[in-house]
Design a protein around this motif. Sequence first.
Motif, mmCIF file in Angstrom:
data_model
loop_
_atom_site.group_PDB
_atom_site.id
_atom_site.type_symbol
_atom_site.label_atom_id
_atom_site.label_comp_id
_atom_site.label_asym_id
_atom_site.label_seq_id
_atom_site.Cartn_x
_atom_site.Cartn_y
_atom_site.Cartn_z
ATOM 1 N N VAL A 180 66.324 25.702 50.285
ATOM 2 C CA VAL A 180 65.778 25.319 49.784
ATOM 3 C C VAL A 180 64.301 25.753 49.129
ATOM 4 O O VAL A 180 63.970 26.596 49.238
ATOM 5 N N GLY A 181 64.819 25.733 47.488
ATOM 6 C CA GLY A 181 63.423 25.760 46.976
ATOM 7 C C GLY A 181 63.858 27.945 46.194
ATOM 8 O O GLY A 181 63.141 27.980 44.852
ATOM 9 N N GLN A 182 64.884 27.758 46.401
ATOM 10 C CA GLN A 182 65.229 29.492 46.518
ATOM 11 C C GLN A 182 67.005 28.926 45.549
ATOM 12 O O GLN A 182 66.995 28.271 44.744
ATOM 13 N N THR A 183 66.185 30.330 44.563
ATOM 14 C CA THR A 183 68.414 30.617 43.924
ATOM 15 C C THR A 183 69.050 31.453 44.344
ATOM 16 O O THR A 183 68.487 32.661 44.633
ATOM 17 N N ALA A 184 70.548 31.676 44.468
ATOM 18 C CA ALA A 184 71.226 32.609 44.550
ATOM 19 C C ALA A 184 72.460 32.631 43.438
ATOM 20 O O ALA A 184 72.366 31.431 42.599
ATOM 21 N N THR A 185 72.547 33.693 43.302
ATOM 22 C CA THR A 185 74.034 34.222 41.607
ATOM 23 C C THR A 185 75.366 33.907 42.894
ATOM 24 O O THR A 185 75.516 34.380 43.863
ATOM 25 N N THR A 186 76.684 33.329 41.300
ATOM 26 C CA THR A 186 77.769 33.758 42.199
ATOM 27 C C THR A 186 78.207 34.030 40.945
ATOM 28 O O THR A 186 77.895 33.638 39.147
ATOM 29 N N ASN A 187 79.237 35.230 40.363
ATOM 30 C CA ASN A 187 79.702 35.635 39.597
ATOM 31 C C ASN A 187 81.221 35.025 39.467
ATOM 32 O O ASN A 187 82.041 35.222 40.301
ATOM 33 N N THR A 245 71.049 16.397 43.799
ATOM 34 C CA THR A 245 70.315 16.271 44.815
ATOM 35 C C THR A 245 69.787 17.782 45.761
ATOM 36 O O THR A 245 68.969 17.048 46.063
ATOM 37 N N ILE A 246 71.632 18.023 46.277
ATOM 38 C CA ILE A 246 71.508 19.283 46.683
ATOM 39 C C ILE A 246 70.843 20.663 46.021
ATOM 40 O O ILE A 246 70.299 21.179 46.429
ATOM 41 N N ALA A 247 71.716 20.386 45.417
ATOM 42 C CA ALA A 247 71.597 21.618 44.047
ATOM 43 C C ALA A 247 72.248 21.223 42.608
ATOM 44 O O ALA A 247 72.258 20.864 42.035
ATOM 45 N N THR A 248 71.718 22.932 42.567
ATOM 46 C CA THR A 248 71.348 22.401 40.831
ATOM 47 C C THR A 248 71.667 23.707 40.164
ATOM 48 O O THR A 248 71.560 25.080 40.847
ATOM 49 N N VAL A 249 72.690 23.653 38.852
ATOM 50 C CA VAL A 249 72.838 24.927 38.274
ATOM 51 C C VAL A 249 72.159 25.235 37.049
ATOM 52 O O VAL A 249 72.339 24.696 36.198
ATOM 53 N N ASP A 250 72.161 26.695 36.706
ATOM 54 C CA ASP A 250 71.535 27.329 35.333
ATOM 55 C C ASP A 250 72.875 28.363 35.130
ATOM 56 O O ASP A 250 73.238 29.354 35.913
ATOM 57 N N VAL A 269 73.249 24.290 51.112
ATOM 58 C CA VAL A 269 71.457 24.510 51.259
ATOM 59 C C VAL A 269 71.498 24.398 52.477
ATOM 60 O O VAL A 269 71.683 23.446 53.133
ATOM 61 N N THR A 270 70.412 25.360 52.880
ATOM 62 C CA THR A 270 69.253 25.145 54.332
ATOM 63 C C THR A 270 67.960 25.066 53.444
ATOM 64 O O THR A 270 67.808 25.306 52.661
ATOM 65 N N ALA A 271 67.392 24.399 55.482
ATOM 66 C CA ALA A 271 65.913 24.726 54.729
ATOM 67 C C ALA A 271 65.318 25.420 55.232
ATOM 68 O O ALA A 271 66.176 26.292 56.058
ATOM 69 N N PRO A 272 64.225 25.966 54.549
ATOM 70 C CA PRO A 272 63.454 26.953 54.378
ATOM 71 C C PRO A 272 62.680 27.850 56.140
ATOM 72 O O PRO A 272 62.844 27.274 56.734
ATOM 73 N N ALA A 273 63.379 29.056 56.417
ATOM 74 C CA ALA A 273 63.093 28.965 57.904
ATOM 75 C C ALA A 273 61.629 29.194 58.203
ATOM 76 O O ALA A 273 61.643 28.455 59.945
ATOM 77 N N SER A 274 61.019 28.557 57.777
ATOM 78 C CA SER A 274 59.045 28.769 58.005
ATOM 79 C C SER A 274 59.303 26.999 58.950
ATOM 80 O O SER A 274 58.523 26.382 59.687
ATOM 81 N N SER A 275 60.124 26.207 57.735
ATOM 82 C CA SER A 275 60.219 24.592 58.541
ATOM 83 C C SER A 275 60.828 25.008 59.869
ATOM 84 O O SER A 275 60.300 23.819 60.551
ATOM 85 N N ALA A 283 68.392 20.094 51.793
ATOM 86 C CA ALA A 283 69.343 20.881 52.561
ATOM 87 C C ALA A 283 71.450 19.789 52.801
ATOM 88 O O ALA A 283 70.966 18.867 52.705
ATOM 89 N N GLY A 284 71.812 20.535 52.955
ATOM 90 C CA GLY A 284 73.058 20.404 52.762
ATOM 91 C C GLY A 284 74.333 21.225 52.307
ATOM 92 O O GLY A 284 73.911 21.762 51.677
ATOM 93 N N ASN A 285 75.505 20.206 51.589
ATOM 94 C CA ASN A 285 75.973 20.874 51.566
ATOM 95 C C ASN A 285 77.298 19.717 50.609
ATOM 96 O O ASN A 285 77.062 18.758 49.505
ATOM 97 N N THR A 286 78.000 20.904 48.858
ATOM 98 C CA THR A 286 78.219 20.313 47.846
ATOM 99 C C THR A 286 78.000 21.256 47.326
ATOM 100 O O THR A 286 78.831 22.437 47.807
ATOM 101 N N GLU A 287 79.151 20.911 45.736
ATOM 102 C CA GLU A 287 79.773 22.722 45.494
ATOM 103 C C GLU A 287 79.807 23.228 43.532
ATOM 104 O O GLU A 287 79.397 21.386 42.971
ATOM 105 N N LEU A 288 79.898 24.230 43.650
ATOM 106 C CA LEU A 288 80.266 24.342 41.886
ATOM 107 C C LEU A 288 80.730 23.979 41.384
ATOM 108 O O LEU A 288 82.614 24.473 41.818
#
Length: 284
Positions: free
Chosen positions: A176-183, A200-205, A242-248, A219-224
Amino acid sequence: MADPKFDGYAKADLTKKLVDGETGGVTFNGLTPASDYDFVAAYAGQDPTKFGTDLGKVTTPQVVPTAPTIKVTAGDSQATAVVTPSANADKEAITGYNFYVKNRTDNWPAEATLSTTPDKLTVTIPNLTNGNEYTIGVTAVNSAGESDYNKTGASDHVTPVVTPLVASPENVNVEVGQTATTNISPVPTNGGTFSVKDTTIATVDYKLNGRFDLTGVKAGNTELDVTNPNETEQTIAVPITVTAPASSASSAGSSAASSASGSGSSSAAAPASSAAAPASSAAK
């Protein structure tokens, strides 16, 4: 009286006989096209340095090029052609190559589909129909004309095929709050059409060259989902976790441990207090 015989020489080297005793004249064979020569002729057996006749400078004509060969590889709605020039290409002063494309069972077209300069030996043939069998021929061109695409090796057959979309990585894991990339490859035309199933789980750019940045929302599961808007409308679904941050997660664990510790101390004290009561009664 018998016809006279002649010997022939290159003026630059009168010791080397190029024509030996030819009747009625001299014929010089094996000459390089579009080249300058200076010849001398003499009666057969005579010394050309003393009795030779200078025939003057001669420029040989250019000839139609020797056919090159071609190897074609199928792609998605296209083909890649690689040309191998003939061994005589340098001598024949090649000015370019013409490519002819036809359905395998059709006649050759009158006009070239594509033309290139002599240094461009790898070309892409676009706008082909997937699943359709084509024949692609190549000719070499110079000032004397064009070689024949019907010569052995001067044409090749190919059937374009759809190249499936592939994601790298195939599965996206992001906090949550982080960005990952797929090509995605091959790169969808203009990025294709794309969306995240649950925003509500993830957004795409979308960036460039098939790169998609995915940001975790909760946190949750979805798909692009990505669609390449070509003739086959290729699609691909990329799972997103999407997972909760490790600190949480760490904070939640610490709170649980503290709660358990407090409950244990309270429970242990109660029996000790209860045990004291009977002892007091016995003393009375």
